[in-house]
Design an enzyme around this catalytic site. Sequence first.
Site, PDB file in Angstrom:
ATOM      1  N   CYS A  88       3.747 -14.006 -11.127  1.00 48.35           N
ATOM      2  CA  CYS A  88       2.542 -13.324 -10.630  1.00 48.35           C
ATOM      3  C   CYS A  88       2.762 -12.704  -9.253  1.00 48.35           C
ATOM      4  O   CYS A  88       3.213 -13.375  -8.317  1.00 48.35           O
ATOM      5  CB  CYS A  88       1.391 -14.328 -10.578  1.00 48.35           C
ATOM      6  SG  CYS A  88      -0.154 -13.645  -9.948  1.00 48.35           S
TER       7      CYS A  88
ATOM      8  N   SER B 205       0.864  -1.180   0.000  1.00 44.23           N
ATOM      9  CA  SER B 205       0.000   0.000   0.000  1.00 44.23           C
ATOM     10  C   SER B 205       0.893   1.219   0.000  1.00 44.23           C
ATOM     11  O   SER B 205       2.095   1.111   0.225  1.00 44.23           O
ATOM     12  CB  SER B 205      -0.901   0.013   1.239  1.00 44.23           C
ATOM     13  OG  SER B 205      -1.788   1.118   1.206  1.00 44.23           O
TER      14      SER B 205
ATOM     15  N   CYS C 124      -0.873  -6.334 -17.253  1.00 47.33           N
ATOM     16  CA  CYS C 124      -0.224  -7.108 -16.188  1.00 47.33           C
ATOM     17  C   CYS C 124       1.069  -6.413 -15.765  1.00 47.33           C
ATOM     18  O   CYS C 124       1.919  -6.135 -16.615  1.00 47.33           O
ATOM     19  CB  CYS C 124       0.076  -8.524 -16.655  1.00 47.33           C
ATOM     20  SG  CYS C 124       1.051  -9.483 -15.456  1.00 47.33           S
TER      21      CYS C 124
ATOM     22  N   CYS D  38      -1.761  -9.393  -7.957  1.00 47.90           N
ATOM     23  CA  CYS D  38      -2.473  -8.109  -7.965  1.00 47.90           C
ATOM     24  C   CYS D  38      -3.919  -8.259  -8.414  1.00 47.90           C
ATOM     25  O   CYS D  38      -4.732  -7.373  -8.164  1.00 47.90           O
ATOM     26  CB  CYS D  38      -1.741  -7.097  -8.840  1.00 47.90           C
ATOM     27  SG  CYS D  38      -1.923  -7.361 -10.624  1.00 47.90           S
TER      28      CYS D  38
ATOM     29  N   ARG E 104      -0.588  -3.910  -6.920  1.00 46.37           N
ATOM     30  CA  ARG E 104      -1.816  -4.536  -6.453  1.00 46.37           C
ATOM     31  C   ARG E 104      -3.000  -3.750  -6.994  1.00 46.37           C
ATOM     32  O   ARG E 104      -2.879  -2.588  -7.396  1.00 46.37           O
ATOM     33  CB  ARG E 104      -1.882  -4.573  -4.929  1.00 46.37           C
ATOM     34  CG  ARG E 104      -1.898  -3.213  -4.279  1.00 46.37           C
ATOM     35  CD  ARG E 104      -2.409  -3.271  -2.850  1.00 46.37           C
ATOM     36  NE  ARG E 104      -3.825  -3.549  -2.797  1.00 46.37           N
ATOM     37  CZ  ARG E 104      -4.529  -3.572  -1.661  1.00 46.37           C
ATOM     38  NH1 ARG E 104      -3.924  -3.355  -0.512  1.00 46.37           N
ATOM     39  NH2 ARG E 104      -5.820  -3.806  -1.670  1.00 46.37           N
TER      40      ARG E 104
ATOM     41  N   CYS F 219      -5.459  -8.997 -13.930  1.00 44.54           N
ATOM     42  CA  CYS F 219      -5.859  -9.777 -15.102  1.00 44.54           C
ATOM     43  C   CYS F 219      -7.300 -10.255 -14.975  1.00 44.54           C
ATOM     44  O   CYS F 219      -8.077 -10.224 -15.942  1.00 44.54           O
ATOM     45  CB  CYS F 219      -4.922 -10.960 -15.298  1.00 44.54           C
ATOM     46  SG  CYS F 219      -4.790 -12.070 -13.875  1.00 44.54           S
TER      47      CYS F 219
ATOM     48  N   THR G 113      -7.102   1.573   4.837  1.00 44.39           N
ATOM     49  CA  THR G 113      -6.677   0.769   5.988  1.00 44.39           C
ATOM     50  C   THR G 113      -7.530   1.057   7.210  1.00 44.39           C
ATOM     51  O   THR G 113      -7.939   0.146   7.936  1.00 44.39           O
ATOM     52  CB  THR G 113      -5.194   1.024   6.302  1.00 44.39           C
ATOM     53  OG1 THR G 113      -4.405   0.738   5.147  1.00 44.39           O
ATOM     54  CG2 THR G 113      -4.728   0.149   7.456  1.00 44.39           C
TER      55      THR G 113
END
Length: 573
Positions: A542, A97, A517, A545, A320, A548, A356
């Site tokens: 990968c 984050s 991606c 995130c 992400r 896709c 958060t």
Amino acid sequence: VKQKLPRGDLITRRTCSSVTAPRITTHYTIRPRDKDPRWEGVEMERFADQADVVIVGGGPAGLSAAIRLKQLANEHQKELRVCLVEKAPQMGAHTLSGACLEPSALTELFPDWKERGAPLNTPVTEDVFNIFTKNHRIPVPILPGLPMQNHGNYLVRLGNFVRWLGEQAEELGVELYPGYAAAEDVFERGMELHAKVTLFGEGCHGHLAKQLYKQFNLRENCEPQTYAIGLKELWMIDEKKWKPGRTEHSVGWPLDRHTYGGSFLYHLNEGEPLVALGFVVGLDYTNPYLSPFREFQRWKHHPFVAATLEGGQRIAYGARALNEGGFQSIPKLTFPGGLLIGCSPGFMNVPKIKGTHTAMKSGILAAEAIFPKVTAEEADSETAGLHVPEYAESLKSSWVWKELHSVRNIRPSFHNPLGLYGGMIYTGIFYWILRGKEPWTLKHRGLDAHQLKPAKECTPIEYPKPDGKISFDLLSSVALSGTNHEGDQPPHLTLKDDSVPVARNLAVYDGPEQRFCPAGVYEYVPVETGDGMRLQINAQNCVHCKTCDIKDPSQNINWVVPEGGGGPAYNGM
């Protein structure tokens, strides 16, 4: 014990050609175990265990719920078994984050968080907001009451904060199981967990939440969720340029006014000249040639940004997806046996770029709602699924609901002929003056996957080559994420129909998955024999995130959890 498939399975997948629609996907969600000869003779017996509450996901929401449950159990002198499963090998290893943290929910959970050593080391001392043109910036004043004002907030490395929360949870007696990927909402092969209530806090676009939405029709009365992709780097910079506590945000260049997005650059006070910087692109963009990663790399060359980075060293990278639907897109939150918390249903305050504090508060409220029911003496069964609608009711009467309602129109106001500038005007009038009390609620465009235009209607984007000093190529970036997956497991990036990538995505949209991606997972490469192209899926790259799964224009990609422990190895991202 988890059974692994032969390594040859991965090799077979990679050498297939999409021209004749080969078998690319081998995962059991697409090829059922009972019809797949590879599973013949594999022992399917599972051990079962019982808990009062099971929590899926060890992020801020899940850990806050676990902590609050044990606090209540201690206050009321009740025995309560709380088990939390997390797919990352260590708590916080998959957490990424910005992050600028509003400490309101943390203070509710632990009024003494400073004495407990919470890693909130950088109070915000300065806010800067700019509209970028290619070579210049237009400063925008941050007036009191606007969402971007950060007085009283802290710049944090959220992975470190999550790890600290995990330590607090363990001290209270929560059973933490990192490296444990919950694969199915009934069971995971190897261990079956039974509980009176399961809390699903998987984060944005959760694998199990997707199934629950369909199974219980939870999205019947809300708008489709809309998303963004956030890309982030950590840099060690020249100490002379370091300004601990300073936050910098920008909108505008390199995106056009009709593509939603922006940037952040945070000066952290972690004992060394460290900055966190990132770029966010709304996944409702329309041009299939757009690459969020390359937009991020291009943005760093803006004179106002490059001045900070020149002479520095990049030390980490990750990405992400983010929930951006806000108030309009919150689904039904409870169903028999479970409920949704945190970023899984989507409580992010988009104009604040913060989720958060709301995620943590949702976990606290969930714990307070379910505690009386799971500890009731007259329970008919130790593991009968409980329905707890009180959670949704308490959330709607909390400050979370009020906060999200007040900013509900800011993100969709972007969809106007003026784009970015129209959205800023709307925010100035209806949020700053009326505080979000306008008597209407704007709608989103619809699914992000449906927003791409055919490639023939769009102009290709020419991106500059990375210089290796400020901007970098994709694979060297992915290497900094520490991502790894065991090569002998069924690839977790699955296709519902193996013929779609070449026949539709490549033919109509010029293969946008190779650009949206952020980890180089999807590649179109020439077939080994004859003419044509095939899709190659580099699942080991990968970073989890989920972009896709969200942006695929054919909605043919289904992201499922890999074996527990696989994925990025973020160190305080």
